[in-house]
Structures are given as C-alpha cells and as structure tokens.
Write a protein that holds these residues in place. Structure first.
Motif, PDB file in Angstrom:
ATOM      1  N   TRP A   1      36.484  54.185  20.739  1.00 13.17           N
ATOM      2  CA  TRP A   1      37.056  55.496  20.426  1.00 13.17           C
ATOM      3  C   TRP A   1      37.934  55.455  19.185  1.00 13.17           C
ATOM      4  CZ3 TRP A   1      34.662  59.349  22.163  1.00 13.17           C
ATOM      5  CH2 TRP A   1      34.172  59.414  23.462  1.00 13.17           C
ATOM      6  N   TRP A   2      38.404  54.271  18.820  1.00 13.83           N
ATOM      7  CA  TRP A   2      39.333  54.163  17.700  1.00 13.83           C
ATOM      8  C   TRP A   2      38.616  54.157  16.349  1.00 13.83           C
ATOM      9  CZ3 TRP A   2      44.079  54.975  19.319  1.00 13.83           C
ATOM     10  CH2 TRP A   2      44.413  54.634  20.633  1.00 13.83           C
ATOM     11  N   GLY A   3      37.307  54.087  16.365  1.00 18.78           N
ATOM     12  CA  GLY A   3      36.563  54.104  15.109  1.00 18.78           C
ATOM     13  C   GLY A   3      36.748  52.852  14.280  1.00 18.78           C
ATOM     14  N   TRP A   4      36.744  51.685  14.945  1.00 21.32           N
ATOM     15  CA  TRP A   4      36.928  50.438  14.217  1.00 21.32           C
ATOM     16  C   TRP A   4      35.801  50.229  13.212  1.00 21.32           C
ATOM     17  CZ3 TRP A   4      41.642  49.166  14.986  1.00 21.32           C
ATOM     18  CH2 TRP A   4      42.230  49.232  16.249  1.00 21.32           C
ATOM     19  N   ARG A   5      36.098  49.542  12.150  1.00 17.27           N
ATOM     20  CA  ARG A   5      35.104  49.186  11.149  1.00 17.27           C
ATOM     21  C   ARG A   5      35.287  47.728  10.753  1.00 17.27           C
ATOM     22  NH1 ARG A   5      36.546  52.700   5.855  1.00 17.27           N
ATOM     23  NH2 ARG A   5      34.765  51.488   5.076  1.00 17.27           N
ATOM     24  N   ASN A   6      34.248  47.155  10.168  1.00 21.93           N
ATOM     25  CA  ASN A   6      34.261  45.744   9.796  1.00 21.93           C
ATOM     26  C   ASN A   6      33.706  45.625   8.382  1.00 21.93           C
ATOM     27  OD1 ASN A   6      32.895  42.936   9.586  1.00 21.93           O
ATOM     28  ND2 ASN A   6      34.190  42.718  11.397  1.00 21.93           N
ATOM     29  N   ALA A   7      34.516  45.117   7.474  1.00 22.58           N
ATOM     30  CA  ALA A   7      34.116  45.034   6.065  1.00 22.58           C
ATOM     31  C   ALA A   7      32.919  44.106   5.878  1.00 22.58           C
ATOM     32  CB  ALA A   7      35.298  44.564   5.216  1.00 22.58           C
ATOM     33  N   ASP A   8      32.885  42.993   6.614  1.00 18.59           N
ATOM     34  CA  ASP A   8      31.760  42.063   6.473  1.00 18.59           C
ATOM     35  C   ASP A   8      30.468  42.675   7.005  1.00 18.59           C
ATOM     36  OD1 ASP A   8      33.237  40.000   5.290  1.00 18.59           O
ATOM     37  OD2 ASP A   8      33.967  39.317   7.234  1.00 18.59           O
TER      38      ASP A   8
ATOM     39  N   GLU B   1      29.723  45.909   6.969  1.00 17.96           N
ATOM     40  CA  GLU B   1      29.300  46.873   5.959  1.00 17.96           C
ATOM     41  C   GLU B   1      28.695  46.161   4.752  1.00 17.96           C
ATOM     42  OE1 GLU B   1      32.769  49.210   5.159  1.00 17.96           O
ATOM     43  OE2 GLU B   1      33.132  49.577   7.293  1.00 17.96           O
ATOM     44  N   HIS B   2      29.278  45.022   4.387  1.00 19.43           N
ATOM     45  CA  HIS B   2      28.734  44.252   3.260  1.00 19.43           C
ATOM     46  C   HIS B   2      27.349  43.708   3.585  1.00 19.43           C
ATOM     47  CE1 HIS B   2      28.313  41.484  -0.036  1.00 19.43           C
ATOM     48  NE2 HIS B   2      28.357  40.433   0.768  1.00 19.43           N
ATOM     49  N   LEU B   3      27.134  43.258   4.821  1.00 18.56           N
ATOM     50  CA  LEU B   3      25.832  42.720   5.210  1.00 18.56           C
ATOM     51  C   LEU B   3      24.759  43.802   5.158  1.00 18.56           C
ATOM     52  CD1 LEU B   3      23.928  40.606   6.359  1.00 18.56           C
ATOM     53  CD2 LEU B   3      24.859  41.070   8.632  1.00 18.56           C
ATOM     54  N   ILE B   4      25.079  44.998   5.642  1.00 23.63           N
ATOM     55  CA  ILE B   4      24.103  46.091   5.614  1.00 23.63           C
ATOM     56  C   ILE B   4      23.725  46.434   4.176  1.00 23.63           C
ATOM     57  CG2 ILE B   4      23.720  48.510   6.190  1.00 23.63           C
ATOM     58  CD1 ILE B   4      23.664  46.667   8.588  1.00 23.63           C
ATOM     59  N   GLN B   5      24.723  46.513   3.300  1.00 23.82           N
ATOM     60  CA  GLN B   5      24.434  46.814   1.903  1.00 23.82           C
ATOM     61  C   GLN B   5      23.689  45.669   1.225  1.00 23.82           C
ATOM     62  OE1 GLN B   5      24.955  49.822   0.424  1.00 23.82           O
ATOM     63  NE2 GLN B   5      25.507  50.415   2.518  1.00 23.82           N
ATOM     64  N   ALA B   6      23.987  44.433   1.633  1.00 18.92           N
ATOM     65  CA  ALA B   6      23.312  43.279   1.036  1.00 18.92           C
ATOM     66  C   ALA B   6      21.832  43.266   1.389  1.00 18.92           C
ATOM     67  CB  ALA B   6      23.982  41.986   1.498  1.00 18.92           C
ATOM     68  N   ILE B   7      21.478  43.750   2.572  1.00 16.69           N
ATOM     69  CA  ILE B   7      20.066  43.822   2.949  1.00 16.69           C
ATOM     70  C   ILE B   7      19.321  44.779   2.022  1.00 16.69           C
ATOM     71  CG2 ILE B   7      18.483  44.580   4.765  1.00 16.69           C
ATOM     72  CD1 ILE B   7      20.460  43.532   6.819  1.00 16.69           C
TER      73      ILE B   7
ATOM     74  N   ILE C   1      18.785  53.609   9.620  1.00 14.27           N
ATOM     75  CA  ILE C   1      19.228  52.949  10.845  1.00 14.27           C
ATOM     76  C   ILE C   1      18.700  53.763  12.020  1.00 14.27           C
ATOM     77  CG2 ILE C   1      21.203  52.191  12.209  1.00 14.27           C
ATOM     78  CD1 ILE C   1      22.797  51.963   9.641  1.00 14.27           C
ATOM     79  N   MET C   2      17.789  53.176  12.779  1.00 11.09           N
ATOM     80  CA  MET C   2      17.175  53.865  13.913  1.00 11.09           C
ATOM     81  C   MET C   2      17.811  53.370  15.204  1.00 11.09           C
ATOM     82  SD  MET C   2      13.188  53.856  12.661  1.00 11.09           S
ATOM     83  CE  MET C   2      12.730  55.079  13.882  1.00 11.09           C
ATOM     84  N   ASP C   3      18.469  54.277  15.900  1.00  8.21           N
ATOM     85  CA  ASP C   3      19.110  53.973  17.178  1.00  8.21           C
ATOM     86  C   ASP C   3      18.197  54.471  18.290  1.00  8.21           C
ATOM     87  OD1 ASP C   3      20.831  53.808  19.445  1.00  8.21           O
ATOM     88  OD2 ASP C   3      22.564  53.897  18.114  1.00  8.21           O
ATOM     89  N   ALA C   4      17.754  53.561  19.160  1.00  3.40           N
ATOM     90  CA  ALA C   4      16.798  53.938  20.204  1.00  3.40           C
ATOM     91  C   ALA C   4      17.405  54.882  21.235  1.00  3.40           C
ATOM     92  CB  ALA C   4      16.261  52.685  20.901  1.00  3.40           C
TER      93      ALA C   4
ATOM     94  N   CYS D   1      28.843  54.574  11.623  1.00  6.61           N
ATOM     95  CA  CYS D   1      29.357  55.797  10.995  1.00  6.61           C
ATOM     96  C   CYS D   1      28.787  55.883   9.582  1.00  6.61           C
ATOM     97  CB  CYS D   1      30.879  55.788  10.941  1.00  6.61           C
ATOM     98  SG  CYS D   1      31.673  55.717  12.564  1.00  6.61           S
ATOM     99  N   PRO D   2      28.033  56.927   9.255  1.00 10.49           N
ATOM    100  CA  PRO D   2      27.437  57.022   7.914  1.00 10.49           C
ATOM    101  C   PRO D   2      28.470  56.981   6.792  1.00 10.49           C
ATOM    102  CG  PRO D   2      26.456  58.628   9.411  1.00 10.49           C
ATOM    103  CD  PRO D   2      27.633  58.039  10.125  1.00 10.49           C
ATOM    104  N   GLU D   3      29.717  57.382   7.091  1.00 11.64           N
ATOM    105  CA  GLU D   3      30.743  57.359   6.049  1.00 11.64           C
ATOM    106  C   GLU D   3      31.077  55.938   5.607  1.00 11.64           C
ATOM    107  OE1 GLU D   3      31.089  58.720   8.994  1.00 11.64           O
ATOM    108  OE2 GLU D   3      30.954  60.885   8.619  1.00 11.64           O
ATOM    109  N   TYR D   4      30.875  54.967   6.501  1.00 14.32           N
ATOM    110  CA  TYR D   4      31.209  53.577   6.183  1.00 14.32           C
ATOM    111  C   TYR D   4      30.044  52.825   5.536  1.00 14.32           C
ATOM    112  CZ  TYR D   4      35.056  54.508   9.451  1.00 14.32           C
ATOM    113  OH  TYR D   4      36.153  55.041  10.089  1.00 14.32           O
ATOM    114  N   TYR D   5      28.842  53.375   5.636  1.00  9.76           N
ATOM    115  CA  TYR D   5      27.656  52.691   5.122  1.00  9.76           C
ATOM    116  C   TYR D   5      26.976  53.602   4.100  1.00  9.76           C
ATOM    117  CZ  TYR D   5      28.419  49.804   9.260  1.00  9.76           C
ATOM    118  OH  TYR D   5      28.980  48.992  10.219  1.00  9.76           O
ATOM    119  N   PRO D   6      27.288  53.465   2.814  1.00 10.81           N
ATOM    120  CA  PRO D   6      26.702  54.337   1.788  1.00 10.81           C
ATOM    121  C   PRO D   6      25.180  54.213   1.746  1.00 10.81           C
ATOM    122  CG  PRO D   6      28.574  53.093   0.920  1.00 10.81           C
ATOM    123  CD  PRO D   6      28.259  52.514   2.260  1.00 10.81           C
ATOM    124  N   ASN D   7      24.534  55.329   1.418  1.00 15.65           N
ATOM    125  CA  ASN D   7      23.068  55.400   1.284  1.00 15.65           C
ATOM    126  C   ASN D   7      22.349  55.020   2.576  1.00 15.65           C
ATOM    127  OD1 ASN D   7      23.230  56.078  -1.526  1.00 15.65           O
ATOM    128  ND2 ASN D   7      23.650  53.918  -1.945  1.00 15.65           N
ATOM    129  N   CYS D   8      23.008  55.264   3.708  1.00 19.11           N
ATOM    130  CA  CYS D   8      22.405  54.978   5.004  1.00 19.11           C
ATOM    131  C   CYS D   8      22.247  56.274   5.793  1.00 19.11           C
ATOM    132  CB  CYS D   8      23.253  53.992   5.806  1.00 19.11           C
ATOM    133  SG  CYS D   8      23.221  52.305   5.176  1.00 19.11           S
TER     134      CYS D   8
END
Length: 356
Positions: A227-234, A236-242, A296-299, A317-324
């Motif tokens: 509920w707190w909307g935690w995010r992880n920089a690494d 987000e970096h991994l998703i963009q690196a893919i 990103i496809m969520d079943a 959260c789409p705001e944390y992952y650009p172009n996703c």
C-alpha cells in the motif's frame, strides 16, 4: 489427448519378462498375462497391452486409482487421461488395486524417486547406450543445452546480454534455473537487490528471443509494492536495461536499418539543394534510436493485483517505468483453474450414451 481404454484380463501368471525394454534401474514388480494381453507394473511405469491397444503410463503421472463395479479398475491421470481395466474376477481387480495404490503414493523421501535409481545405474551401461545416457545424466548437461539454446535464438552474449550464475545451486530462487540470461549492463549485486523486491525472488529474466526482430520475452514475480507504493531503483534499471539490450542487439539494428530510410525524396535521388549535401556527398544525420516500448503483461485482473497490495505485493507503476505499458489479462486464480480442469476431467470420464 484424452484416452479411455477398455481391457479385459482373463488370467494372471507371475512372470518377470516384459514386452518392452527396461530402463536402467527399472525393476519389474508384477506381470499379468492372458492369451493376447499383458499388464506389467514396474518401479517406473504401468504397461498395459491388448492386441492393438497400448498404454504406457509413468507411475507418478497417475493421480488416483479406484475399483468400480467390483471388476473394473479406474485410473485417473494428472494429464486428464482415464484408463479403465476390466478383470474377470473381483479378486484380480482388488489385487491390482492394492499393488498400484502402493506405488503411486508420493515417496516418503526424495531419494526414492525413480530418477535417482536411473542415474546411479546409468554409470554401468554398455558402450552402445553410453551416448544416450550421457546426454541425460552427464553432470552439467543442462548448462550445455542452455547455451546451445541461446545460440539458436541468436543472443549476443558479448555485448548486449550475459549469462549470470547468481542462482548457482538454486541459492537465490528455487524455481529458477541455475543460469539466467540478463542484460550485460546489470551486475549480480543489482540482481540481488531486485530479488529482494520481487515475490519469491523471481527477478525479471529473459527466456526467449525472436531471431529476426530481436524482441525478447521475460518472466518475473510481482513487485512487492504494498500500500505504501515502494519502488526499487535497481528493479527499474533492470527493466530499462532489458529494453536497451534489445536496441543494441545486432539483429535488431540490422532489422531497423533494412526497414528505415534516413532521407526520403519523391524523385528517388538526392538533390544539390539538399542542406545535407556537401561537395556532392551526403552527410547522414546522427541516427537516434527511438526508445523501445516494453509491454508488461500481468496474468491477473486489475482488482486482484490491487488486492495483493494488502499482502505486500502489487503491480508495476507505469510512472516508475518509462516507456512501459501494463496490461492485465484477467485470468482467474489457481483455484478457479483447478476447478475448471476437474470439470473437464469429469466430462471426459463420462461414458457416452449408446447410439440408438
């Protein structure tokens, strides 16, 4: 494919010979024979043969066995197959019911699985069978097959991608393979941090690559957003690196070059008045690679994903992952899928009405 077989056994003779080659470590438990029928029970399989009908079922594929109508044995398999065996007497049916029920139970210890007996006995195979068994049992064979599969799909493991051994001995994630394909720009330390953010430590790992376009498919567990909307920089970096690794892939660049044009002229030729012409030669504008969109496809359904935030899970959260773009597929939970499968199996087990 669903199979329903009706087989009659008129007599039973205890023999040790079976009409099929035994695997290494496979032992014959019981054999019943009639004039044109055979039923054999080994430490690995249940084999039934009657004229043209042949059934060969691994024991661990049998989910349940029960006796119906005194002389009919019903075997229900985990892949939705149903096998019906009719015996001449109730004593024969009960005897095979006891024997099959005793061997289809889950083993008390992991070492009791047939795979371990097969592995230990394969060390003494003949020279002609050595190649076949080595391909199955050789230590590290799955790693060689993994690398061959990466070469087949055309992964560039020299610049864009790399094989990570962070899951050696399955220490990071028990449900992932020991070797994982990840972008070369991501370190193992970053993968450790991502694992702490993903459910069951299932980090985003690439499992497929299209040979022509260079597009990839990955899998991962849900992020622990809560509920707190935690995010992880690494993470987000991994998703963009893919996405960036797909751009730097040689095959992807070749496809873009063949399908793109730096200049477009209606006459099909460059004119002298073109501002990029100098001394009769064309100066190409610096090529900027457009950002790659990641789907990103969520079943789950959106409601289920939001509800999981109360348990510490959630969705990207789409705001944390650009172009996703996040797309929810609305698939039912595992309990609904299990119920649907049981209904399908019940339908397949029904005996059709005779044609009038």
């Amino acid at each position: 494919m669903n199979i329903s077989c009706l087989i009659w056994f008129h007599s039973k003779v205890c023999v040790t010979q079976v009409p099929f080659p035994l695997l290494q470590g496979e032992c014959v438990e019981r054999v019943g024979r009639a004039e044109e029928s055979v039923i054999a029970l080994t430490s690995y399989r249940l084999h039934i043969k009657l004229q043209e009908n042949l059934i060969n079922v691994p024991l661990q594929l049998i989910e349940s066995v029960e006796c119906r109508d005194l002389t009919q044995l019903h075997l229900t398999c985990k892949d939705c197959k149903l096998i019906r065996c009719n015996f001449l007497s109730a004593e024969q049916c009960q005897d095979w019911l006891r024997r099959i029920s005793a061997v289809v139970r889950p083993p008390a210890r992991l070492e009791e699985l047939f795979a371990f007996a097969f592995l230990s006995c394969s060390a003494s195979v003949s020279a002609e069978d050595r190649e076949v068994h080595d391909g199955i049992c050789r230590a590290g064979g799955h790693q060689r097959r993994f690398k061959r599969e990466l070469e087949r799909m055309g992964f560039d493991s020299h610049s864009a991608w790399r094989i990570s051994n962070i899951n050696s001995n399955y220490r990071l994630c028990a449900s992932y393979p020991e070797q994982i394909m990840v972008p070369a720009a991501v370190s193992d330390q970053e993968l450790e941090n991502v694992a702490a953010f993903r459910s069951w430590k299932r980090i985003p790992a690439v499992v497929y690559r299209h040979q022509s376009s260079g597009a990839v498919i990955g899998r991962c567990g849900q992020p622990e957003v809560s509920w707190w909307g935690w995010r992880n920089a690494d993470d987000e970096h991994l998703i963009q690196a893919i996405a960036k690794a797909c751009v730097t892939d040689p095959a992807a660049n070749t496809a873009q070059a063949n399908g793109s044009c730096l200049y477009h002229h209606s006459s099909g030729a460059l004119s002298d008045s073109d501002p990029h012409m100098a001394n009769g030669s064309a100066e190409a504008e610096p090529k900027t690679t457009p950002p790659q969109k990641l789907l990103i496809m969520d079943a789950r359904s959106y409601a289920a994903a939001v509800a999981n935030r109360a348990k510490g899970g959630g969705c990207e959260c789409p705001e944390y992952y650009p172009n996703c773009e996040v797309m929810f597929m609305g698939m039912a939970n595992i309990h609904s899928i299990r119920k649907s499968f049981q209904c399908l199996r019940t339908l397949c087990a029904q005996v059709p009405d005779p044609v009038k």
